[in-house]
Motif scaffolding. Structure first.
Motif, PDB file in Angstrom:
ATOM      1  N   ALA A 105       3.644  61.110  87.632  1.00 51.54           N
ATOM      2  CA  ALA A 105       3.397  59.758  88.174  1.00 51.54           C
ATOM      3  C   ALA A 105       2.904  59.844  89.618  1.00 51.54           C
ATOM      4  O   ALA A 105       1.999  59.103  90.029  1.00 51.54           O
ATOM      5  CB  ALA A 105       4.674  58.921  88.089  1.00 51.54           C
ATOM      6  N   HIS A 106       3.474  60.773  90.392  1.00 49.59           N
ATOM      7  CA  HIS A 106       3.018  60.920  91.786  1.00 49.59           C
ATOM      8  C   HIS A 106       1.566  61.385  91.825  1.00 49.59           C
ATOM      9  O   HIS A 106       0.795  60.982  92.687  1.00 49.59           O
ATOM     10  CB  HIS A 106       3.937  61.877  92.554  1.00 49.59           C
ATOM     11  CG  HIS A 106       5.318  61.322  92.709  1.00 49.59           C
ATOM     12  ND1 HIS A 106       6.458  62.060  92.458  1.00 49.59           N
ATOM     13  CD2 HIS A 106       5.738  60.078  93.033  1.00 49.59           C
ATOM     14  CE1 HIS A 106       7.517  61.280  92.643  1.00 49.59           C
ATOM     15  NE2 HIS A 106       7.106  60.074  92.990  1.00 49.59           N
ATOM     16  N   GLY A 107       1.215  62.243  90.875  1.00 49.31           N
ATOM     17  CA  GLY A 107      -0.184  62.683  90.780  1.00 49.31           C
ATOM     18  C   GLY A 107      -1.090  61.514  90.405  1.00 49.31           C
ATOM     19  O   GLY A 107      -2.174  61.349  90.987  1.00 49.31           O
ATOM     20  N   LEU A 108      -0.650  60.710  89.447  1.00 47.97           N
ATOM     21  CA  LEU A 108      -1.469  59.571  89.000  1.00 47.97           C
ATOM     22  C   LEU A 108      -1.705  58.585  90.136  1.00 47.97           C
ATOM     23  O   LEU A 108      -2.771  57.972  90.250  1.00 47.97           O
ATOM     24  CB  LEU A 108      -0.772  58.833  87.835  1.00 47.97           C
ATOM     25  CG  LEU A 108      -0.614  59.587  86.513  1.00 47.97           C
ATOM     26  CD1 LEU A 108       0.156  58.745  85.498  1.00 47.97           C
ATOM     27  CD2 LEU A 108      -1.987  59.962  85.938  1.00 47.97           C
ATOM     28  N   LYS A 109      -0.683  58.453  90.977  1.00 51.77           N
ATOM     29  CA  LYS A 109      -0.759  57.497  92.095  1.00 51.77           C
ATOM     30  C   LYS A 109      -1.944  57.791  93.010  1.00 51.77           C
ATOM     31  O   LYS A 109      -2.620  56.886  93.491  1.00 51.77           O
ATOM     32  CB  LYS A 109       0.552  57.610  92.892  1.00 51.77           C
ATOM     33  CG  LYS A 109       0.874  56.427  93.745  1.00 51.77           C
ATOM     34  CD  LYS A 109       2.264  56.631  94.332  1.00 51.77           C
ATOM     35  CE  LYS A 109       2.694  55.393  95.069  1.00 51.77           C
ATOM     36  NZ  LYS A 109       4.072  55.500  95.507  1.00 51.77           N
ATOM     37  N   VAL A 110      -2.182  59.099  93.235  1.00 52.30           N
ATOM     38  CA  VAL A 110      -3.256  59.464  94.178  1.00 52.30           C
ATOM     39  C   VAL A 110      -4.567  59.799  93.457  1.00 52.30           C
ATOM     40  O   VAL A 110      -5.560  60.135  94.089  1.00 52.30           O
ATOM     41  CB  VAL A 110      -2.846  60.671  95.057  1.00 52.30           C
ATOM     42  CG1 VAL A 110      -1.761  60.261  96.034  1.00 52.30           C
ATOM     43  CG2 VAL A 110      -2.410  61.868  94.226  1.00 52.30           C
ATOM     44  N   LYS A 111      -4.563  59.694  92.129  1.00 45.30           N
ATOM     45  CA  LYS A 111      -5.778  60.039  91.391  1.00 45.30           C
ATOM     46  C   LYS A 111      -6.571  58.767  91.103  1.00 45.30           C
ATOM     47  O   LYS A 111      -6.015  57.759  90.644  1.00 45.30           O
ATOM     48  CB  LYS A 111      -5.394  60.737  90.069  1.00 45.30           C
ATOM     49  CG  LYS A 111      -6.587  61.238  89.283  1.00 45.30           C
ATOM     50  CD  LYS A 111      -6.174  62.215  88.182  1.00 45.30           C
ATOM     51  CE  LYS A 111      -7.416  62.676  87.442  1.00 45.30           C
ATOM     52  NZ  LYS A 111      -7.159  63.751  86.496  1.00 45.30           N
ATOM     53  N   LYS A 113      -9.322  58.703  89.051  1.00 47.20           N
ATOM     54  CA  LYS A 113      -9.867  58.714  87.687  1.00 47.20           C
ATOM     55  C   LYS A 113      -8.782  58.515  86.632  1.00 47.20           C
ATOM     56  O   LYS A 113      -7.615  58.771  86.871  1.00 47.20           O
ATOM     57  CB  LYS A 113     -10.544  60.076  87.440  1.00 47.20           C
ATOM     58  CG  LYS A 113     -12.014  60.087  87.840  1.00 47.20           C
ATOM     59  CD  LYS A 113     -12.604  61.473  87.804  1.00 47.20           C
ATOM     60  CE  LYS A 113     -12.567  62.128  86.447  1.00 47.20           C
ATOM     61  NZ  LYS A 113     -12.989  63.536  86.479  1.00 47.20           N
ATOM     62  N   TYR A 114      -9.234  58.134  85.434  1.00 42.95           N
ATOM     63  CA  TYR A 114      -8.347  58.009  84.261  1.00 42.95           C
ATOM     64  C   TYR A 114      -7.749  59.380  83.930  1.00 42.95           C
ATOM     65  O   TYR A 114      -8.404  60.418  84.066  1.00 42.95           O
ATOM     66  CB  TYR A 114      -9.176  57.501  83.077  1.00 42.95           C
ATOM     67  CG  TYR A 114      -8.410  57.330  81.784  1.00 42.95           C
ATOM     68  CD1 TYR A 114      -7.813  56.114  81.465  1.00 42.95           C
ATOM     69  CD2 TYR A 114      -8.300  58.377  80.864  1.00 42.95           C
ATOM     70  CE1 TYR A 114      -7.120  55.943  80.270  1.00 42.95           C
ATOM     71  CE2 TYR A 114      -7.608  58.224  79.679  1.00 42.95           C
ATOM     72  CZ  TYR A 114      -7.021  57.001  79.383  1.00 42.95           C
ATOM     73  OH  TYR A 114      -6.345  56.852  78.199  1.00 42.95           O
ATOM     74  N   HIS A 115      -6.511  59.402  83.447  1.00 44.90           N
ATOM     75  CA  HIS A 115      -5.860  60.665  83.074  1.00 44.90           C
ATOM     76  C   HIS A 115      -5.060  60.450  81.787  1.00 44.90           C
ATOM     77  O   HIS A 115      -4.515  59.367  81.565  1.00 44.90           O
ATOM     78  CB  HIS A 115      -4.918  61.115  84.206  1.00 44.90           C
ATOM     79  CG  HIS A 115      -4.435  62.514  84.050  1.00 44.90           C
ATOM     80  ND1 HIS A 115      -5.185  63.599  84.442  1.00 44.90           N
ATOM     81  CD2 HIS A 115      -3.292  63.017  83.528  1.00 44.90           C
ATOM     82  CE1 HIS A 115      -4.505  64.715  84.178  1.00 44.90           C
ATOM     83  NE2 HIS A 115      -3.359  64.380  83.619  1.00 44.90           N
ATOM     84  N   LEU A 116      -5.011  61.487  80.962  1.00 46.20           N
ATOM     85  CA  LEU A 116      -4.220  61.389  79.728  1.00 46.20           C
ATOM     86  C   LEU A 116      -2.986  62.287  79.830  1.00 46.20           C
ATOM     87  O   LEU A 116      -3.101  63.488  80.097  1.00 46.20           O
ATOM     88  CB  LEU A 116      -5.066  61.802  78.513  1.00 46.20           C
ATOM     89  CG  LEU A 116      -4.336  61.772  77.160  1.00 46.20           C
ATOM     90  CD1 LEU A 116      -3.845  60.365  76.825  1.00 46.20           C
ATOM     91  CD2 LEU A 116      -5.238  62.286  76.036  1.00 46.20           C
ATOM     92  N   GLY A 144      -2.664  52.550  79.391  1.00 46.75           N
ATOM     93  CA  GLY A 144      -3.674  51.888  78.543  1.00 46.75           C
ATOM     94  C   GLY A 144      -4.889  51.483  79.352  1.00 46.75           C
ATOM     95  O   GLY A 144      -5.954  51.237  78.799  1.00 46.75           O
ATOM     96  N   LYS A 145      -4.740  51.414  80.684  1.00 45.95           N
ATOM     97  CA  LYS A 145      -5.878  51.046  81.536  1.00 45.95           C
ATOM     98  C   LYS A 145      -6.193  52.200  82.505  1.00 45.95           C
ATOM     99  O   LYS A 145      -7.271  52.794  82.442  1.00 45.95           O
ATOM    100  CB  LYS A 145      -5.531  49.765  82.318  1.00 45.95           C
ATOM    101  CG  LYS A 145      -6.619  49.281  83.245  1.00 45.95           C
ATOM    102  CD  LYS A 145      -6.226  47.922  83.850  1.00 45.95           C
ATOM    103  CE  LYS A 145      -6.989  47.681  85.128  1.00 45.95           C
ATOM    104  NZ  LYS A 145      -6.323  48.268  86.296  1.00 45.95           N
ATOM    105  N   ASP A 146      -5.231  52.537  83.347  1.00 49.64           N
ATOM    106  CA  ASP A 146      -5.475  53.602  84.343  1.00 49.64           C
ATOM    107  C   ASP A 146      -5.183  54.997  83.796  1.00 49.64           C
ATOM    108  O   ASP A 146      -5.714  55.985  84.264  1.00 49.64           O
ATOM    109  CB  ASP A 146      -4.586  53.372  85.570  1.00 49.64           C
ATOM    110  CG  ASP A 146      -4.743  51.976  86.109  1.00 49.64           C
ATOM    111  OD1 ASP A 146      -5.893  51.579  86.349  1.00 49.64           O
ATOM    112  OD2 ASP A 146      -3.721  51.272  86.268  1.00 49.64           O
ATOM    113  N   PHE A 147      -4.261  55.031  82.863  1.00 48.91           N
ATOM    114  CA  PHE A 147      -3.942  56.314  82.220  1.00 48.91           C
ATOM    115  C   PHE A 147      -3.522  56.060  80.781  1.00 48.91           C
ATOM    116  O   PHE A 147      -3.194  54.925  80.402  1.00 48.91           O
ATOM    117  CB  PHE A 147      -2.827  57.054  82.996  1.00 48.91           C
ATOM    118  CG  PHE A 147      -1.481  56.412  82.897  1.00 48.91           C
ATOM    119  CD1 PHE A 147      -0.579  56.771  81.889  1.00 48.91           C
ATOM    120  CD2 PHE A 147      -1.080  55.426  83.804  1.00 48.91           C
ATOM    121  CE1 PHE A 147       0.671  56.189  81.795  1.00 48.91           C
ATOM    122  CE2 PHE A 147       0.164  54.820  83.712  1.00 48.91           C
ATOM    123  CZ  PHE A 147       1.046  55.203  82.705  1.00 48.91           C
TER     124      PHE A 147
END
Ligand SMILES: NC(=O)c1ccc[n+]([C@@H]2O[C@H](COP(=O)([O-])OP(=O)(O)OC[C@H]3O[C@@H](n4cnc5c(N)ncnc54)[C@H](O)[C@@H]3O)[C@@H](O)[C@H]2O)c1
Length: 436
Positions: A105-111, A113-116, A144-147
Motif C-alpha cells: 500500500a505504501h508503494g501504491l501511494k507513491v506510484k 501508474k496502475y498496479h496489479l 478497481g480504478k488505481d490498482f
C-alpha cells in the motif's frame, strides 16, 4: 510486463525463477536477507527439479529488491507468496500477508501508474476482501480504478514446482474486477507452456476452491488407505489390483488413488484442518474432511503397529524421510513420524534419504544413524521400512540377496518379492498374499 515476487520460499523462489525464464524482468524480495544474498545458492536441482538451473541460466532477469516499495515501483504485477501458518484452531493466519500488503500500500501511494496485486498464498475465505480494505486504507487509492487485486493460488507439488507452474491443469483467478483478471490472464498466456483453462470468479469462490481441491485429493488418498486395511484382512486381497481398476473409471481417475502411508507435507494435512474449521464455523457439515483427517491419523498408527510387531530388539532402517519423492521437505512425513515413534520406544533407528538427511539431522541430531548409502543402511538394519516411494528404492531388492535374516516392510509395494532371498520376510502393506 515486469513482475515482483514477495516471499522467496518453497513456492516464491521457483515462481520468481520461472517468471525470469519466461522473459519477465523479475524483482524478488524477502524479509530474510540471507535468502536475497544467496538467491537460491543452497538449492540444488535434486531438491527442487530445475530450480537451480533456471536461477543460474536466467540470473540477468532476476533482480533483488531492497524494499517492498522498490519492488512495487519497478514492476507491473506483484505476487505475494508469504507464509500463512496454521493457528491452533486450524485456520490460517494472515499476519505475514497483511504485513506485506501494508508495505505494498505504501508503494501504491507513491506510484502514479496502475498496479496489479496478486495474493498467491493459501488463505481462508474472505481474506482477500480484508486485504483490499487494507490496501485502500493505507494507499488512499481505489481498488478497481488505481490498482487491481487478484487471488491466484498455485496448485503445485514440491519437487516439481517449476514444471507444475508452467503446465497447470487450470489457472484459478479470483478478481476484484474485469481489468485485473484480464491482466493476470494475459500474464498466464505468456507464462504457461500449455494452454490451461482459466477459471475466473470472485474472491470468496476462488478462496474456497483452493482449499476444497486439497480436501478432495486427501479424501481420495484416505479412501485408498482405508482399502489397504480391508485388503490385509481379506485372504488374497490386494489394494493395487482394486485401485488400478477403480482408477479406470473416468469419474474416479488413477491420480492419488494409491494405498500407502499417511499423507504429510506442508499443505495437505493443514488444508484439511482449515476446511474443517471453516465448515464448523459456518455451522455446516464437516464430517467428510474430519473422516479424511482421522483416517490419515489411523493409517499412521496402523502402520507403526505393524512395524513394531516385527521389530522387537531390532535395528530398524527407514528408507525415505521426505514427505514425497524429489523434495527435501520432511514436514509431517510418515518417515519422520515413524522415526519419532520408534525412538520413543527406545529402538535403534537408521535413516536413509536421497536429499533430506540435512533436514532430518536438524530434528534428530545424534539420536539416529544417518546413511548416504542405501546398501549400508540396509546392511546395518534387521528390519527395513520403505516409508517414502523414491524411485531408487524399487531396486533395493538387490541388497536382500544374502542369507542374513531380514524383514522388509513395504507400504508402497514397490518390490517384487520373488527377487528376494528366502531368508527375507516380505511384508507388503495392503496385501494379504503369502509370498513365502
Ligand atoms: N509449499 C507448497 O507446497 C505450497 C503449495 C501451495 C501453496 N502454498 C502456500 O504458499 C504460501 C507460501 O508457502 P511456502 O511454502 O513458499 O512458504 P515458505 O515458508 O517456504 O516461504 C515463505 C517466505 O516468505 C518470507 N517472508 C515472511 N514474511 C515476509 C515479509 N513480511 N516480507 C517478505 N518476505 C517474507 C519468508 O522469509 C520465506 O522465505 C503459504 O501460504 C502456503 O500455504 C505452498
Amino acid at each position: 510486463m515486469k513482475v515482483s515476487v514477495l516471499g522467496l520460499g518453497k513456492l516464491g523462489l521457483p515462481l520468481l525463477a520461472t517468471c525470469a525464464s519466461k522473459g519477465f524482468l523479475s524483482y524478488g524480495y524477502d524479509i530474510n536477507k540471507e535468502i536475497l544474498s544467496k538467491l537460491g545458492k543452497s538449492i540444488t536441482d535434486s531438491k527442487e527439479t530445475s530450480l537451480a538451473t533456471l536461477i543460474k541460466k536466467f540470473k540477468k532477469k532476476i533482480i533483488t529488491s531492497e524494499s517492498i516499495t522498490d519492488a512495487v515501483l519497478n514492476s507491473d504485477i506483484t505476487f505475494v507468496v508469504t507464509p500463512t501458518p496454521s493457528k491452533k484452531n486450524g485456520s490460517f493466519s494472515n499476519k505475514y500477508i497483511f504485513d506485506v500488503v501494508k508495505g505494498i500500500a505504501h508503494g501504491l501511494k507513491v506510484k502514479s501508474k496502475y498496479h496489479l496485486v496478486v495474493i498467491v498464498s493459501t488463505i481462508m475465505p474472505n481474506s482477500t476482501n480484508q486485504a483490499r480494505k487494507i490496501l485502500e486504507k493505507n494507499s488512499g487509492k481505489m481498488c478497481g480504478k488505481d490498482f487491481g487485486l487478484c487471488y491466484n493460488p498455485e496448485f503445485i507439488a514440491l519437487g516439481s514446482v517449476v514444471e507444475n507452474l508452467l503446465n497447470p491443469d487450470f489457472v484459478l483467478i479470483g478478481q476484484s474486477d474485469t481489468k485485473s483478471g484480464d491482466i493476470l490472464e494475459q500474464f498466464y498466456l505468456k507464462f504457461c507452456n500449455n494452454r490451461p483453462k482459466i477459471m475466473r470468479m470472485n474472491f470468496v469462490n476462488a478462496e474456497l476452491t483452493k482449499i476444497s481441491l486439497n480436501t478432495y485429493v486427501t479424501t481420495k488418498i484416505s479412501y485408498a488407505n482405508m482399502l489397504t486395511e480391508i485388503c490385509e484382512k481379506l485372504p488374497e486381497g490386494d489394494v493395487d489390483v482394486i485401485t488400478n481398476a477403480l482408477g479406470l473409471d473416468s469419474r474416479i481417475g488413477t491420480k492419488y488413488l494409491k494405498g500407502g502411508p499417511s499423507f504429510g507435507g506442508p499443505c495437505f494435512p493443514r488444508d484439511n484442518l482449515a476446511f474443517i474449521y471453516l465448515a464448523r464455523k459456518l455451522k455446516s457439515n464437516f464430517q467428510l474432511p474430519l473422516a479424511t483427517h482421522k483416517t490419515n491419523l489411523q493409517q499412521t498408527d496402523r502402520l507403526v503397529k505393524i512395524i513394531m510387531q516385527y521389530s522387537a530388539n531390532s535395528k530398524i532402517g527407514i528408507l525415505g524421510l521426505s514427505y514425497k519423492p524429489f523434495t527435501d521437505v520432511i514436514e509431517e512425513s510418515f518417515g519422520l513420524i515413524l522415526a519419532k515413534k520408534l525412538l520413543q520406544q527406545k529402538k535403534i533407528v537408521n535413516v536413509h534419504d536421497p536429499v533430506a538427511l540435512e533436514n532430518v539431522e536438524k530434528v534428530f541430531k545424534d539420536q539416529v544413524k544417518y546413511f548416504n548409502n542405501i546398501k549400508e543402511c540396509i546392511e546395518e538394519s534387521e528390519v527395513v521400512v520403505i516409508s517414502c516411494n523414491w524411485p531408487q528404492y524399487k531396486a533395493v531388492d538387490k541388497f536382500f540377496k544374502s542369507k542374513a535374516k531380514k524383514i522388509l516392510i513395504d507400504p508402497w509395494r514397490m518390490i517384487n518379492p520373488k527377487s528376494l532371498s528366502s531368508s527375507v520376510i516380505y511384508v507388503p502393506v495392503g496385501q494379504n498374499i503369502n509370498y513365502q
